[in-house]
Write a protein that holds these residues in place. Structure first.
Motif, mmCIF file in Angstrom:
data_model
loop_
_atom_site.group_PDB
_atom_site.id
_atom_site.type_symbol
_atom_site.label_atom_id
_atom_site.label_comp_id
_atom_site.label_asym_id
_atom_site.label_seq_id
_atom_site.Cartn_x
_atom_site.Cartn_y
_atom_site.Cartn_z
ATOM 1 N N SER A 16 0.826 -1.207 0.000
ATOM 2 C CA SER A 16 0.000 0.000 0.000
ATOM 3 C C SER A 16 0.857 1.254 0.000
ATOM 4 N N TRP A 57 -5.235 4.121 3.479
ATOM 5 C CA TRP A 57 -5.985 3.051 2.824
ATOM 6 C C TRP A 57 -5.819 1.752 3.608
ATOM 7 N N THR A 60 -7.669 1.892 7.074
ATOM 8 C CA THR A 60 -9.121 1.731 6.964
ATOM 9 C C THR A 60 -9.486 0.306 6.576
ATOM 10 N N ASP A 61 -8.665 -0.336 5.754
ATOM 11 C CA ASP A 61 -8.920 -1.726 5.390
ATOM 12 C C ASP A 61 -8.825 -2.630 6.615
#
Length: 69
Positions: A16, A57, A60-61
């Motif tokens: 990520s 990202w 939050t995942d």
């Protein structure tokens, strides 16, 4: 959480972050080409912001996975 799940999650975090940095660089390079202006001094900032987006990202995942289970 098992060791393999932990290693997999750490690998996804790294992916990520790298993808965010590459995405920031691509956006800046695209804007540089489209506007015909010198934006090379903004490459560092755009890569840094891309890394931040990649980390957000990933956070939050992980948060969504924790809430679902």
């Amino acid at each position: 959480m098992t060791k393999t799940e932990t290693k997999r999650n750490e690998g996804l975090t790294l992916i990520s972050v790298i993808a965010g940095g590459v995405g920031g660089w691509i956006v800046n390079a695209g804007l540089n080409i489209m506007t015909d202006t010198d934006m090379t001094y903004l490459y560092g900032i755009s890569i840094f912001l891309g890394v931040i987006v990649g980390l957000l990202w990933d956070i939050t995942d992980k948060f969504n996975k924790a809430v679902k289970s």
